[in-house]
Design a protein around this motif. Structure first.
Motif, PDB file in Angstrom:
ATOM      1  N   UNK A   1     -54.062 -99.508  21.040  1.00  0.00           N
ATOM      2  CA  UNK A   1     -55.084 -98.532  21.424  1.00  0.00           C
ATOM      3  C   UNK A   1     -55.984 -99.063  22.529  1.00  0.00           C
ATOM      4  N   UNK A   2     -56.055-100.383  22.669  1.00  0.00           N
ATOM      5  CA  UNK A   2     -56.876-100.997  23.728  1.00  0.00           C
ATOM      6  C   UNK A   2     -56.058-101.324  24.961  1.00  0.00           C
ATOM      7  N   UNK A   3     -54.826-100.848  24.997  1.00  0.00           N
ATOM      8  CA  UNK A   3     -54.000-101.024  26.179  1.00  0.00           C
ATOM      9  C   UNK A   3     -53.249-102.332  26.249  1.00  0.00           C
ATOM     10  N   UNK A   4     -53.223-103.083  25.151  1.00  0.00           N
ATOM     11  CA  UNK A   4     -52.502-104.358  25.150  1.00  0.00           C
ATOM     12  C   UNK A   4     -51.014-104.103  25.005  1.00  0.00           C
ATOM     13  N   UNK A   5     -50.216-104.598  25.956  1.00  0.00           N
ATOM     14  CA  UNK A   5     -48.770-104.466  25.891  1.00  0.00           C
ATOM     15  C   UNK A   5     -48.216-105.635  25.090  1.00  0.00           C
ATOM     16  N   UNK A   6     -47.714-105.323  23.879  1.00  0.00           N
ATOM     17  CA  UNK A   6     -47.327-106.392  22.970  1.00  0.00           C
ATOM     18  C   UNK A   6     -46.066-107.151  23.380  1.00  0.00           C
ATOM     19  N   UNK A   7     -45.044-106.536  23.967  1.00  0.00           N
ATOM     20  CA  UNK A   7     -43.881-107.354  24.370  1.00  0.00           C
ATOM     21  C   UNK A   7     -44.238-108.235  25.565  1.00  0.00           C
ATOM     22  N   UNK A   8     -44.769-109.416  25.301  1.00  0.00           N
ATOM     23  CA  UNK A   8     -45.222-110.275  26.387  1.00  0.00           C
ATOM     24  C   UNK A   8     -44.401-111.551  26.477  1.00  0.00           C
ATOM     25  N   UNK A   9     -44.255-112.274  25.387  1.00  0.00           N
ATOM     26  CA  UNK A   9     -43.596-113.566  25.442  1.00  0.00           C
ATOM     27  C   UNK A   9     -42.194-113.527  26.014  1.00  0.00           C
ATOM     28  N   UNK A  10     -41.447-112.498  25.687  1.00  0.00           N
ATOM     29  CA  UNK A  10     -40.045-112.429  26.114  1.00  0.00           C
ATOM     30  C   UNK A  10     -39.876-112.319  27.629  1.00  0.00           C
ATOM     31  N   UNK A  11     -40.917-111.835  28.343  1.00  0.00           N
ATOM     32  CA  UNK A  11     -40.779-111.624  29.781  1.00  0.00           C
ATOM     33  C   UNK A  11     -41.138-112.870  30.591  1.00  0.00           C
ATOM     34  N   UNK A  12     -41.629-113.916  29.946  1.00  0.00           N
ATOM     35  CA  UNK A  12     -42.121-115.078  30.684  1.00  0.00           C
ATOM     36  C   UNK A  12     -41.048-115.752  31.546  1.00  0.00           C
ATOM     37  N   UNK A  13     -39.836-115.999  31.038  1.00  0.00           N
ATOM     38  CA  UNK A  13     -38.839-116.644  31.910  1.00  0.00           C
ATOM     39  C   UNK A  13     -38.553-115.839  33.181  1.00  0.00           C
ATOM     40  N   UNK A  14     -38.436-114.521  33.011  1.00  0.00           N
ATOM     41  CA  UNK A  14     -38.160-113.679  34.189  1.00  0.00           C
ATOM     42  C   UNK A  14     -39.324-113.719  35.178  1.00  0.00           C
ATOM     43  N   UNK A  15     -40.540-113.625  34.668  1.00  0.00           N
ATOM     44  CA  UNK A  15     -41.698-113.652  35.558  1.00  0.00           C
ATOM     45  C   UNK A  15     -41.805-114.974  36.298  1.00  0.00           C
ATOM     46  N   UNK A  16     -41.465-116.064  35.636  1.00  0.00           N
ATOM     47  CA  UNK A  16     -41.473-117.362  36.312  1.00  0.00           C
ATOM     48  C   UNK A  16     -40.465-117.385  37.457  1.00  0.00           C
ATOM     49  N   UNK A  17     -39.255-116.922  37.186  1.00  0.00           N
ATOM     50  CA  UNK A  17     -38.231-116.918  38.240  1.00  0.00           C
ATOM     51  C   UNK A  17     -38.645-116.023  39.400  1.00  0.00           C
ATOM     52  N   UNK A  18     -39.190-114.839  39.080  1.00  0.00           N
ATOM     53  CA  UNK A  18     -39.600-113.910  40.131  1.00  0.00           C
ATOM     54  C   UNK A  18     -40.743-114.478  40.976  1.00  0.00           C
ATOM     55  N   UNK A  19     -41.503-115.401  40.407  1.00  0.00           N
ATOM     56  CA  UNK A  19     -42.608-116.022  41.138  1.00  0.00           C
ATOM     57  C   UNK A  19     -42.160-117.252  41.926  1.00  0.00           C
ATOM     58  N   UNK A  20     -40.855-117.532  41.902  1.00  0.00           N
ATOM     59  CA  UNK A  20     -40.329-118.641  42.688  1.00  0.00           C
ATOM     60  C   UNK A  20     -40.201-119.952  41.946  1.00  0.00           C
TER      61      UNK A  20
END
Length: 264
Positions: free
Chosen positions: A175-194
């Protein structure tokens, strides 16, 4: 990372110190193991992102020694005051909106810093930008959607109540806008950031006394919100807290996913 406009577990609440203590007991050993494996040592320049308590900051300060530097940032730094002495520098900083507090860091570490940031990709790029070439980054976040239960062994009414209240907690976050699926996206976000040489693992405690301590303080912190939202009654909460104290519940947490790598 604490946001007072939408984050349920406000650093200014009287229970905050107890919350940080329980959280440190649960997750510091895993964090320290990963940081050790990244080679942290004397003279390193580190950025601790979204620091709430002092346990990781103080550990980093001991590792880097007097020739190193630890910049500890967060939107609320009131509980970092005891650690604010050389080599630690404490700064108010909003990861989701501001540029990094420097560059050329050997290490950037963030634990539960991205879950409350709207543009996580931008925040990750900001952290990577702050690293020197070859610098290391370790990012850790929970993923409640991977394991939504407080009691995986739901064999009785006590466990059913516990899981209902955990579901209520997740409703309040959503209800406060927190997107709960967070941990699983970390490897992809790291790669996308170089980031290169990206690896990840997860820590999933089961039936730990620290889980009970964390659950007790969390429920006390969000009690009013649960009742106001009609997600639980005061009687429900009193009964659940008594069950937690009694030790009859095998409590767990959401998996804490750690992802790490190096800047090119």
């Amino acid at each position: 990372m604490t946001r007072t406009d939408g984050y349920l577990l406000d650093n200014r609440q009287t229970e905050a110190a107890e919350h940080f203590s329980a959280f440190a007991a649960l997750f510091d050993p895993t964090t320290f193991r990963h940081l050790e494996a990244l080679g942290i040592g004397s003279g390193w320049r580190c950025w601790e992102v979204g620091a709430g308590g002092t346990s990781v900051v103080s550990w980093l300060a001991k590792k880097v020694g007097p020739t190193g530097r630890v910049v500890a940032t967060g939107t609320d730094t009131s509980r970092l005051v005891p650690a604010a002495r050389p080599p630690v520098e404490v700064r108010v900083h909003d990861l989701g909106a501001e540029e990094p507090p420097g560059e050329g860091f050997d290490l950037v570490h963030a634990r539960l810093a991205l879950v409350h940031v709207a543009d996580r990709g931008r925040a990750m790029r900001s952290m990577v930008q702050a690293l020197r070439p070859g610098g290391r980054i370790l990012v850790e976040d929970a993923d409640p959607a991977l394991q939504p239960l407080l009691c995986p062994d739901e064999h009785g009414p006590e466990q059913q109540l516990a899981n209902r209240l955990r579901h209520g907690f997740r409703r309040l976050l959503a209800d406060r806008g927190t997107e709960l699926p967070c941990g699983r996206v970390l490897p992809r976000l790291l790669r996308e950031a170089g980031v290169t040489r990206v690896h990840a693992d997860a820590y999933f405690p089961v039936a730990s006394p620290a889980c009970a301590a964390l659950e007790s303080v969390t429920i006390r912190q969000i009690r009013d919100q649960l009742v106001t939202a009609g997600l639980a009654t005061d009687q429900d909460i009193d009964r659940h807290l008594a069950n937690v104290t009694s030790g009859v519940l095998d409590l767990t947490t959401a998996p804490m996913i750690s992802a790490w790598g190096r800047k090119q």
